[in-house]
Design a protein around this motif. Structure first.
Motif, mmCIF file in Angstrom:
data_model
loop_
_atom_site.group_PDB
_atom_site.id
_atom_site.type_symbol
_atom_site.label_atom_id
_atom_site.label_comp_id
_atom_site.label_asym_id
_atom_site.label_seq_id
_atom_site.Cartn_x
_atom_site.Cartn_y
_atom_site.Cartn_z
ATOM 1 N N PRO A 1 2.159 7.370 -5.339
ATOM 2 C CA PRO A 1 1.479 6.299 -4.613
ATOM 3 C C PRO A 1 2.463 5.487 -3.817
ATOM 4 N N ASN A 2 1.965 4.846 -2.804
ATOM 5 C CA ASN A 2 2.803 3.971 -1.992
ATOM 6 C C ASN A 2 3.209 2.771 -2.811
ATOM 7 N N VAL A 3 4.499 2.545 -2.919
ATOM 8 C CA VAL A 3 5.018 1.414 -3.672
ATOM 9 C C VAL A 3 5.220 0.265 -2.723
ATOM 10 N N PRO A 4 4.591 -0.865 -2.981
ATOM 11 C CA PRO A 4 4.774 -1.995 -2.060
ATOM 12 C C PRO A 4 6.201 -2.465 -2.073
ATOM 13 N N LYS B 1 -0.888 24.665 -0.553
ATOM 14 C CA LYS B 1 -1.390 23.343 -0.913
ATOM 15 C C LYS B 1 -0.243 22.341 -1.070
ATOM 16 N N ARG B 2 0.814 22.801 -1.668
ATOM 17 C CA ARG B 2 1.981 21.928 -1.809
ATOM 18 C C ARG B 2 2.511 21.507 -0.440
ATOM 19 N N LYS B 3 2.542 22.454 0.472
ATOM 20 C CA LYS B 3 3.056 22.144 1.802
ATOM 21 C C LYS B 3 2.166 21.132 2.511
ATOM 22 N N ASP B 4 0.857 21.315 2.394
ATOM 23 C CA ASP B 4 -0.058 20.347 3.006
ATOM 24 C C ASP B 4 0.095 18.976 2.356
ATOM 25 N N ARG B 5 0.267 18.972 1.039
ATOM 26 C CA ARG B 5 0.451 17.701 0.345
ATOM 27 C C ARG B 5 1.751 17.027 0.783
ATOM 28 N N ALA B 6 2.788 17.847 1.008
ATOM 29 C CA ALA B 6 4.060 17.285 1.466
ATOM 30 C C ALA B 6 3.921 16.677 2.854
ATOM 31 N N LYS B 7 3.101 17.309 3.713
ATOM 32 C CA LYS B 7 2.882 16.741 5.044
ATOM 33 C C LYS B 7 2.200 15.380 4.952
ATOM 34 N N ARG B 8 1.214 15.282 4.057
ATOM 35 C CA ARG B 8 0.535 13.993 3.907
ATOM 36 C C ARG B 8 1.494 12.934 3.371
ATOM 37 N N LYS B 9 2.313 13.331 2.431
ATOM 38 C CA LYS B 9 3.272 12.376 1.877
ATOM 39 C C LYS B 9 4.296 11.955 2.926
ATOM 40 N N LYS B 10 4.711 12.926 3.746
ATOM 41 C CA LYS B 10 5.651 12.603 4.819
ATOM 42 C C LYS B 10 5.039 11.644 5.820
ATOM 43 N N ALA B 11 3.746 11.822 6.095
ATOM 44 C CA ALA B 11 3.069 10.906 7.012
ATOM 45 C C ALA B 11 2.993 9.513 6.425
ATOM 46 N N ARG B 12 2.742 9.426 5.117
ATOM 47 C CA ARG B 12 2.721 8.103 4.480
ATOM 48 C C ARG B 12 4.093 7.460 4.493
ATOM 49 N N ASP B 13 5.122 8.272 4.250
ATOM 50 C CA ASP B 13 6.479 7.720 4.274
ATOM 51 C C ASP B 13 6.867 7.257 5.659
ATOM 52 N N ALA B 14 6.370 7.971 6.685
ATOM 53 C CA ALA B 14 6.691 7.564 8.053
ATOM 54 C C ALA B 14 6.087 6.206 8.368
ATOM 55 N N ASP C 1 13.207 6.346 4.883
ATOM 56 C CA ASP C 1 14.066 7.314 5.561
ATOM 57 C C ASP C 1 15.405 7.424 4.868
ATOM 58 N N ALA C 2 15.938 6.296 4.441
ATOM 59 C CA ALA C 2 17.230 6.340 3.758
ATOM 60 C C ALA C 2 17.132 7.112 2.463
ATOM 61 N N LYS C 3 15.980 6.955 1.762
ATOM 62 C CA LYS C 3 15.816 7.673 0.508
ATOM 63 C C LYS C 3 15.720 9.159 0.744
#
Length: 1252
Positions: free
Chosen positions: A1065-1068, A1011-1024, A1032-1034
């Protein structure tokens, strides 16, 4: 089979159950091929996969209908091409060359069919990229291959971005790597012909404009794609075709498309900068025509897109023209300068900046004839020479109102003019053209620099900095005196202390100018400093002290290849420098740097070698003196070595630890130019001093005796002189340092330096001792070894190991225990050196040889007499430490084995890998945490490096052992195990790992990780999606490697999962708000009622401050009180007055708090004390009471508390219509269980249901 291919295919296999057909089809095909391998007992090699896919592809094409093969997402042919594209990069080139005809007959006819299907077409291009890379020159002429390459060329203009990029990269890589021994690829001519024909077609027919807007857009896009394709391959094209390409590019700006014109101009700028190595390349013969064409099509000043590209290409064409024909180019300089100058008063900042840079390039086109004609008209108000008019125009523009907004660009241009006029018609002692022509302009810039309303002081300092470098202080200070002494201030002269920091750069002024001008000045300033200190004026004394420091900091600027070294470096000046080194610690760094520069610069210039000159600053590489003069200076400096070494040795002994580094650098430089006799003489002095101090009875380490510190200092000096010693002196020094007086000294510093000297003597081949005797001697000295000396001892042992003969490898086992234990040292440097020692012994054993076991201590005489040296034999020796008596030894042995597995992974057999893995897997279940920590590190490394086939049989035991530590938080075992499981899941399917977990609790751990891995994928997609905001720098900063590959693999987590279960959450981003309002134009400054002179001095009446109010001097100070007696500001403590007022009502407040606050109490009827309960209501009322105003003021209305949003609130429907999705997330659980159990401070507690 290559492990990298297995990693690629392991990502395909899990998709057999995918719902997406384009993922499921390749996985199903791969599974069928591997099942065939299993039935036929075929090894899974890249060649086997290649042959199987070719056979499958042939069958699919043969059975395809007449209309063509099916190319849908779930069809077989796209899956075959996809797998073939994955496999072919790993196929050996001879195999590809052998099956070239078969491959071409199957794939080349598919190009027309694949054009309308992008995914299989990209796979086809990937296949041909590997094919071209594997072929030799004769095979490149195969007819089918040339036809396929023609199809690929046309795909470089495909409207689909991915296809176009893939084809362009294929052509670029192909041309950049021609088959040996060719310098240029055979296909380069064909690519050039196709490019020229495409450009000609575009320029001849123009962009289509008669078939609607879409046709025009398609034509524009084609031209843009062609230019994007041309730029990276420009240097790979035949030089003979460049003139035709140039002529075709010149026609593009006439089409009226700004972007096309900009791209064409930028490519032209790169094209004319290519050097004509081939006589057939006559690009430079076309420069007059190119220059005429560019000059005849100037863009508008308001065109911020095209104007910078146009000015840049014009400047580059002029620069290339100057290289090929300087005199003819000089006749066109005036026209080019006038054309670019007109853009300098543009309202767009980017246009002005580009125009200034292009004019700076034109300053490199000045010829001696132009300069001499201008110098003859120096001082004339209306000159006729082109260069003189340019200089006059630049000076007048500083006071011109139209150029007021371009002051920074004008100052940058003036700096370029000063650099371009670095021309002297006579010897180096004569004046330069910059001195003759530019001094009036420099004076004007200096006047602007001191005016208070002038805003571009940094740009003005750049001009003066350039003038200081070109003219030198002896010229610049004659025109711009410093005016720092009291007499100058009384006369009302403006001080120019800002010139002092500019002295430190290389310049042509002789050293004698510093001796005659600045030395007397600093003496007078020092007297003024002493007088001010005596009279109690500390601020004034500090000012004089800073000025003296700045002057002496500029001494080294005079030392870069000075022309009067022998006349300036007199005995008196040398004595003054020595006194400053002894008595003025503040000035010591400046004097030391000057002594170092004076040697390094002359040695580099005298050698004339590029490697030596690169060590100098870029400004000093253009030598101010000739090589012969520099050689004379070096000869003179050699006569001064003995006296300066004596001074530097004394300064080194008194400098202290922090200051010895700079002195050591100077000693090293001066010793490098000394004769052998001088080095031997200095060495004998140091040796006699060392023996004298060793002979004395040294005090204990606790007393910190002075003799021991002198011994350490003497050893430091010997380290500096060591590279220049003779072999005999080096051997004698080795024997001295290997004695117990040094290696077992009570002073840690003496031990450390002793071992360092021993290592450096071997490293520099100054001593060649017998390794066996040295190792025996070092064993006897081990008892008195200090921890600080371990690192240097390990380095010495590493150097000795490399010199052990292949017949004496029985000496290594006596070093192994010390090296293994060294891998657990607290010091990182010592630990690194111990790892290097372990690896160096492994390399020695892997080179081969004989290990005589009968000479090993503790070996049975009946055992085998000798063994062949190998890395596996060495690892067997290391593994003996696993039977150690202490957990520390066992842990160190596991760590050492891990490093060996990492370093020699390819040399270790599969059997040895398996034995090590099964042996160390047992230690994962140990009860000792130190052992388990090392074992977990090895497991992480093994999963990273070992083949999957070797790990699969032990997966059950591995998962079971790891899950036993999955709930242990000590030593971060829980996170370590989680990271290991992440790596396992990258190499094994989820079902394989999940079935190995036997208990329900263990399976829950694996499910949580998934579950953590799936959550990380979703977060990575949001960061992309939000990578433009710095995501990316962070991430890069969070996962930055340490620089050591072994440390990164063993200790680095490389985890994709966060320790927190909470999804951030996504920070504007505030980028838009940050840059809002930054762009501003030039404005007129309002200076009270004083009128502005618009005819002169416009530079000081312009501001870029966008309407902001300027602070007046003393504006902030007016807010503070002033002491009437002393005049000093009185800065009170914030809240001081409020504290005074609060004292008056302290009684009432205390009574109220005792009745109502959470810390108060009340008394019952019988007098018992009853403490108030610490409830939320009381704490809330206490917080509100703190914020209440004065007791006498009207109490404010009680504000309604805003309730905090509960977890899952975003999923609540507004109109009671049931839960809804938010951001694509299902509202199955508002709060993860692990998050509910996690404490966030003590402010609030969250229940398992997400309630407060």
């Amino acid at each position: 089979m290559a492990d990298s291919l297995e990693q690629v295919l392991s990502k395909i296999r899990p998709h057999t159950s995918s719902s997406l057909q384009h993922q499921k089809a390749p996985a199903t095909l791969l599974k069928a091929i591997e099942a065939t391998f299993h039935e036929q007992n075929t090894e899974r090699s890249s060649t086997a996969y290649f042959a199987a896919l070719l056979t499958t592809l042939d069958g699919s094409i043969q059975t395809a209908p007449a209309t063509g093969p099916a190319l849908g997402d779930g069809d077989v042919l796209p899956a075959e091409l996809y797998l073939l594209a994955l496999v072919i990069p790993f196929v050996p080139p001879p195999v590809i060359r052998t099956n070239l005809n078969t491959l071409l007959s199957l794939t080349a006819p598919l190009f027309p069919t694949l054009v309308h299907h992008a995914p299989p077409l990209r796979s086809q291009l990937t296949i041909y990229a590997s094919v071209f890379d594997a072929l030799e020159k004769p095979q490149l002429e195969t007819p089918g291959l040339r036809q396929a390459f023609g199809s690929i060329l046309h795909l470089c203009l495909d409207p689909r971005p991915k296809v176009r990029k893939k084809a362009a990269e294929l052509v670029r890589d192909l041309l950049a790597s021609p088959p040996p021994p060719m310098i240029r690829h055979p296909y380069a001519d064909r690519v050039a012909e196709w490019t020229i024909s495409s450009l000609t077609e575009l320029t001849a027919g123009g962009l289509p404009k008669l078939k609607g807007k879409k046709a025009e857009t398609d034509g524009s896009d084609t031209a843009i794609h062609l230019l994007a394709f041309l730029r990276p391959i420009l240097s790979s094209l035949p030089l003979s075709t460049l003139p035709t390409v140039t002529a075709a590019l010149l026609g593009l700006p006439r089409m009226g498309n700004p972007y096309l014109s900009q791209s064409a101009y930028s490519i032209l700028a790169e094209l004319v900068s290519i050097s004509p190595d081939d006589p057939t390349a006559n690009v430079h013969s076309q420069l007059p025509a190119i220059l005429k064409a560019v000059l005849s099509s100037p863009p508008s000043k308001t065109d911020s897109t095209l104007s910078p590209a146009w000015t840049n290409v014009l400047a580059n064409v002029m620069l290339a023209y100057h290289v090929s024909d300087p005199e003819t180019c000089s006749s066109k300089l005036g026209d080019a300068w006038k054309a670019i100058w007109s853009f300098l008063d543009s309202s767009d900042a980017s246009v002005r900046k580009s125009a200034s840079g292009s004019l700076g390039l034109l300053t490199k086109c000045f010829t001696p004839s132009l300069v001499e004609a201008a110098t003859r008209e120096a001082g004339i108000s209306e000159p006729k020479a082109p260069l003189a008019r340019i200089v006059s125009q630049s000076g007048k523009a500083l006071d011109s109102l139209p150029f007021a907004r371009a002051i920074p660009e004008l100052l940058a241009l003036i700096s370029s003019l000063i650099s371009g006029l670095r021309y002297s018609s006579g010897p180096t002692s004569t004046s330069t053209a910059a001195e003759t022509l530019m001094l009036p302009v420099i004076n004007k810039v200096a006047e602007l620099r001191v005016q208070k309303t002038f805003e571009y002081k940094e740009a003005a300092d750049t001009v003066l900095y350039t003038a200081m470098h070109i003219l030198g202080p002896h010229v610049l200070l004659r025109e711009l005196p410093l005016n720092l002494e009291p007499a100058d201030r009384k006369a009302g002269k403006e001080p120019r202390a800002y010139l002092l920091p500019m002295l430190s750069q290389p310049h042509p002024s002789p050293l004698g100018h510093f001796v005659s001008y600045f030395v007397p000045l600093t003496e007078r300033m020092f007297d003024l400093q002493q007088t001010a200190e005596a009279e109690g004026r500390q601020s004034e004394a500090k000012v004089w002290s800073v000025l003296v420091d700045q002057i002496w900091s500029g001494l080294h600027g005079y030392c870069y290849g000075t022309i009067d070294l022998q006349r300036a470096l007199t005995a008196e000046f040398s004595q003054l420098l020595s006194q400053l080194l002894y008595s003025q610690p503040e000035l010591r760094p400046a004097v030391l740097k000057a002594l170092r520069v004076i040697v390094e610069s002359n040695v580099a210039i005298a050698s004339g070698e590029e490697s030596q000159l690169k060590k100098l600053p870029e400004a000093a590489r253009d030598a101010f003196i000739s090589r012969a003069a520099a050689a004379v200076n070096v000869t003179f400096l050699r006569t001064q070595v003995e006296s300066w070494l004596s001074v530097l040795f004394n300064v080194f002994s008194s400098a202290g630890r922090d200051g010895q580094g700079a002195v050591a650098d100077v000693i090293t430089v001066w010793v490098s130019i000394a004769d052998a006799k001088e080095v031997a003489k200095a060495y004998q002095k140091l040796i006699s001093l060392l023996k004298q101090n060793l002979a004395k009875p040294g005090p204990s380490q606790a007393q910190g005796g002075k003799d021991n510190s002198i011994t350490a200092m003497t050893l430091d000096l010997l380290v500096l002189m060591l590279p220049h010693l003779s072999t005999s002196d080096g051997s004698a020094l080795f024997d001295i340092c290997l004695t117990s007086e040094i290696t077992e000294s009570s002073d840690n510093a003496v031990q450390k330096r002793g071992y360092k000297i021993l290592g450096k003597l071997i490293e520099h081949d100054k001593a060649s001792p017998d390794p066996q005797q040295v190792l025996q001697k070092m064993d006897s000295l081990l008892s008195g070894l200090a921890p600080a000396a371990k690192k240097d001892r390990f380095v010495l042992l590493s150097l000795l190991v490399t010199r052990i003969p292949s017949t004496s490898l029985h000496l290594l086992p006596r070093v192994i225990p010390e090296a293994v234990l060294g891998t657990k040292e607290p010091s990182e440097k010592a630990r690194t050196a111990a790892f290097d020692l372990v690896v160096s012994m492994g390399k020695k054993m892997s080179e081969g040889g004989v290990v005589r076991r009968d000479l090993l201590e503790g070996m049975d005489e009946d055992g085998p007499g000798q063994a062949t040296a190998s890395i596996e034999e060495y690892m067997t020796m290391i593994a003996g430490g696993l039977a150690g008596a202490s957990p520390h030894m066992i842990s160190a042995t596991i760590t050492a084995l891990s490093r060996l597995v990492f370093e020699f992974n390819d040399l270790i057999s599969s059997q040895m890998h398996t034995e090590i893995f099964t042996t160390l897997l047992v230690f994962v279940t140990s009860n000792n945490r130190e052992i388990v920590k090392s074992a977990l590190g090895y497991i992480k490394l093994a999963i990273h490096t070992m083949p999957v086939d070797l790990l699969r049989p032990h997966l059950q035991r591995l998962v079971t052992a790891l899950l036993s530590w999955s709930h242990d938080h000590k030593n971060h075992f829980k996170s370590k195990v989680r990271h290991i499981f992440e790596r396992i899941l990258r190499r094994f399917a989820w079902e394989d790992v999940y079935t190995c977990a036997e208990e329900d609790d263990a399976r829950k751990v694996l499910i949580n990780i998934k579950k953590r891995k799936d959550r990380a994928k979703r977060k990575k997609a949001r960061d992309a999606e939000g990578d433009e905001d710095g995501g990316d720098a962070k991430n890069a900063a969070a996962q930055r490697p340490t620089g050591d590959a072994f440390e990164d693999v063993l200790y680095g987590s490389e985890s994709e999962l966060d320790d927190s279960d909470e999804e951030e959450p996504n920070v504007p981003s505030g980028r838009a708000a940050k840059h809002k309002g930054e762009a501003g134009g030039a404005r007129l400054r309002m200076n009270g009622d004083e009128p502005m002179d618009l005819l002169s001095g416009a530079a000081t009446g312009i501001t870029n401050d966008a309407g902001k109010k300027r602070k007046k001097p003393g504006q902030d100070a007016a807010r503070f009180k002033t002491d009437l007696e002393t005049g000093k500001m009185v800065i009170g403590i914030e809240g001081e007055e409020e504290d005074v007022n609060m004292v008056e009502d302290v009684e009432g407040v205390a009574y109220r708090e005792s009745m109502t606050s959470a810390d108060g109490f009340t008394r019952g009827p019988n007098g018992r004390v009853k403490f108030n309960k610490d409830t939320k209501k009381r704490r809330r009322e206490a917080d509100e009471d703190v914020e209440m105003g004065d007791a006498h003021t009207e109490p404010p209305k009680k504000e309604k508390r805003r309730s905090q949003a509960k977890f899952g609130q975003e999923f609540k429907a507004k109109k009671a219509g049931g839960d809804v999705k938010k951001g694509g997330v299902d509202p199955y659980a508002y709060l993860p269980l692990s998050q509910a159990a996690k404490k966030k401070g003590r402010k609030e507690r969250i229940g398992i249901a997400g309630k407060h």
